[in-house]
Design an enzyme around this catalytic site. Structure first.
Site, PDB file in Angstrom:
ATOM      1  CB  CYS A   1      -0.922  -0.009   1.222  1.00  0.00           C
ATOM      2  SG  CYS A   1      -1.953   1.476   1.378  1.00  0.00           S
TER       3      CYS A   1
ATOM      4  CB  CYS B   1      -2.370   4.319   6.704  1.00  0.00           C
ATOM      5  SG  CYS B   1      -3.953   3.622   7.214  1.00  0.00           S
TER       6      CYS B   1
ATOM      7  CB  CYS C   1      -1.073  -1.918   7.856  1.00  0.00           C
ATOM      8  SG  CYS C   1      -2.553  -2.604   7.078  1.00  0.00           S
TER       9      CYS C   1
ATOM     10  CB  CYS D   1      -8.067  -0.019   2.391  1.00  0.00           C
ATOM     11  SG  CYS D   1      -7.286  -0.826   3.807  1.00  0.00           S
TER      12      CYS D   1
ATOM     13  CE1 TYR E   1     -16.151 -12.151  29.103  1.00  0.00           C
ATOM     14  CE2 TYR E   1     -15.246 -14.364  29.192  1.00  0.00           C
ATOM     15  CZ  TYR E   1     -15.432 -13.132  29.771  1.00  0.00           C
ATOM     16  OH  TYR E   1     -14.893 -12.869  31.000  1.00  0.00           O
TER      17      TYR E   1
ATOM     18  CD  GLU F   1     -21.902 -11.361  24.680  1.00  0.00           C
ATOM     19  OE1 GLU F   1     -21.716 -10.167  24.992  1.00  0.00           O
ATOM     20  OE2 GLU F   1     -20.997 -12.140  24.318  1.00  0.00           O
TER      21      GLU F   1
ATOM     22  CG  ASP G   1     -13.620 -15.294  21.832  1.00  0.00           C
ATOM     23  OD1 ASP G   1     -12.548 -14.665  21.953  1.00  0.00           O
ATOM     24  OD2 ASP G   1     -14.317 -15.270  20.806  1.00  0.00           O
TER      25      ASP G   1
ATOM     26  CB  CYS H   1      -7.741 -10.845  20.634  1.00  0.00           C
ATOM     27  SG  CYS H   1      -8.625  -9.914  21.903  1.00  0.00           S
TER      28      CYS H   1
END
Length: 477
Positions: free
Chosen positions: A92, A98, A101, A179, A333, A354, A399, A426
């Protein structure tokens, strides 16, 4: 002896650096040794840590010191002297500025190896867990064009509409027309939609510093179905002609299933508001996931990388099926049932927990849509609900968000540990913190396997699935 002015200045600066303390503006030569969690290059120079955007591990470069913060200097990359292994030209043209990324200037195989090594280091440093060889990160899928959703900030300045992600470390929009990490079907809509929104004359300011109007452009695609959803996020519903424009978009692009208007009038970092109006068509799209049909609306949370999300659910499902005594599972979750429903469809009874009632309602709708009867969902505080369900269930999937497991959730698990536990993370730092209690010498679990999965190529983010078996039934937190 001939020397240009710039060469002489550089030589003088190098000579000064050997004896004098560093000063802003000074030019030095450094060797990149690592990347930080933001993807910024790290180097050491005369006892100082030097942070340099675009500097890669193994790269020797000339940089200019800009600003000191305690024992660190922030510097500007001037020139590469010796290139790093795996260095490349970013796909890119906006990658340097930007903030979307951070690793495009590094080949994907080297990105994956850096993420694997960083995961190992984090697990050992924070969690005391020495895992020498985690399962390899899957990098057999697309590294570009993988994102199924975009929420892009907008700002009108002097009658020109700027659309794009923020420059790293700022709220200045880097204007873009395409993008390359977005699915090509939503990427193709950016330029024409931007032109229409600019011609509309509607005010636009993602940060609400000026007149109330548009804030973000939202795009979502069903990767397997091709259905598209366009969303305008606005601080006001007073947008003259917006319904007519929505109908025009649906006529222009047959793949567009609906156009919605999401209202977010509060000045906060929360992009989407609680109220969504349908301007044209439907308020959701259909997606195929693990051979099931899922409905995804404007505010639905769904993994941004469909193919890799499916991979990780299949790994988890097969691992649970291999446990002959796993008949009842808790999915904490659970969201809209992305994990719950494929596992229930495979024959394991699932209850999903949840805190968001809207997600639970959508999970129930998706279960009914697929004729799944052995999956139930309950909205409420996860820690309180877990205490009720754990005694009667064989396995647990968690999660959690980036902040990891809340202390009361972790306590509930340790008070009544199920036979099998799967943790999808994550954030490797909070994962390591939680594993420190779950798999300690006195903890109830041993790690069976680890599956790091590169959900977000071109960024420093990494998803990781940790599969654990209970080894100690007498544990108290």
């Amino acid at each position: 002896f001939a020397c240009s002015c710039s060469d002489w200045c550089y030589a003088f600066a190098m000579a000064q650096s050997l004896s004098d303390p560093p000063v802003a503006g000074q030019i030095i030569t450094v060797l990149g040794i690592d990347l930080n969690h933001q993807g910024l290059g790290l180097a050491r120079w005369q006892g100082w840590v030097v942070i340099v955007p675009q500097l890669l591990p193994g790269e020797e470069a000339q940089v200019q010191l800009l600003q000191r913060k305690k024992s660190q200097w922030f510097a500007r990359h001037l020139k590469t002297i010796v290139a790093a292994p795996g260095a490349r030209k970013p796909p890119c043209i906006l990658a340097k500025d930007c903030g979307g990324c951070s690793l495009q200037h590094l080949e994907e195989s080297v990105q994956a190896e850096w993420k694997r090594a960083r995961l190992e280091q984090t697990l050992k440093r924070i969690g005391g867990i020495d895992i020498q060889s985690p399962a390899p990160i899957n990098h057999d899928l697309e590294h570009l064009g993988y994102r199924n959703r975009a929420l892009i900030p907008l700002r009108r300045h002097e009658d020109q509409l700027r659309l794009g992600y923020y420059k790293r470390g700022s709220h200045r929009i880097v204007n873009l027309n395409r993008c390359p990490v977005l699915d090509p079907r939503i990427d193709a809509l950016i330029k024409p939609l931007k032109q229409d929104l600019e011609a509309s004359g509607w005010p636009a300011d993602a940060d609400l510093h000026g007149e109330l109007g548009l804030r973000h452009l939202g795009l979502r695609v069903g990767v397997r179905t091709g259905e598209l959803l366009i969303t305008l996020v606005s601080a006001t519903s007073e947008l003259n002609g917006v319904k007519e424009l929505a109908v025009e978009w649906m006529n222009r692009w047959p793949a567009v299933s609906g156009v919605t208007l999401n209202l977010q009038p509060r000045r906060s970092n929360t992009v989407l508001g609680a109220i969504t109006h349908t301007l044209a068509g439907r308020d959701c799209i259909s997606e195929r996931f693990c051979d099931l049909q899922l409905l995804l609306g404007t505010t639905t949370f769904f993994q941004i990388n469909t193919a890799r999300a499916e991979q990780i659910v299949i790994v988890l499902r097969d691992w649970l099926l291999a446990r002959k005594d796993c008949n009842r599972l808790i999915d904490a979750y659970c969201g809209i049932g992305t994990i719950s429903l494929p596992i229930a469809a495979a024959g394991i009874g699932v209850v999903g927990l949840e805190i968001n009632p809207a997600s639970v309602q959508q999970a129930q709708q998706n279960a009914a849509l697929n004729g799944i009867t052995d999956a139930s969902f309950e909205a409420g505080d996860v820690a309180l609900l877990l205490s009720n369900y754990l005694p009667d269930h064989d396995a647990l999937v968690v999660d959690p968000p980036r902040k990891g497991l809340a202390p009361d959730v972790l306590d509930a698990i340790l008070n009544c540990p199920p036979k099998s536990l799967a943790y999808l993370s994550c954030d490797s730092a909070t994962l390591a913190r939680d594993l420190k209690r779950l798999v300690s010498e006195s903890g109830p679990y041993a790690i069976d396997r680890i599956h790091p999965v590169d959900f977000f190529p071109q960024t420093t983010h990494l998803e990781c699935l940790v599969l654990m078996e209970r080894i100690n039934c007498e544990v108290q937190p």
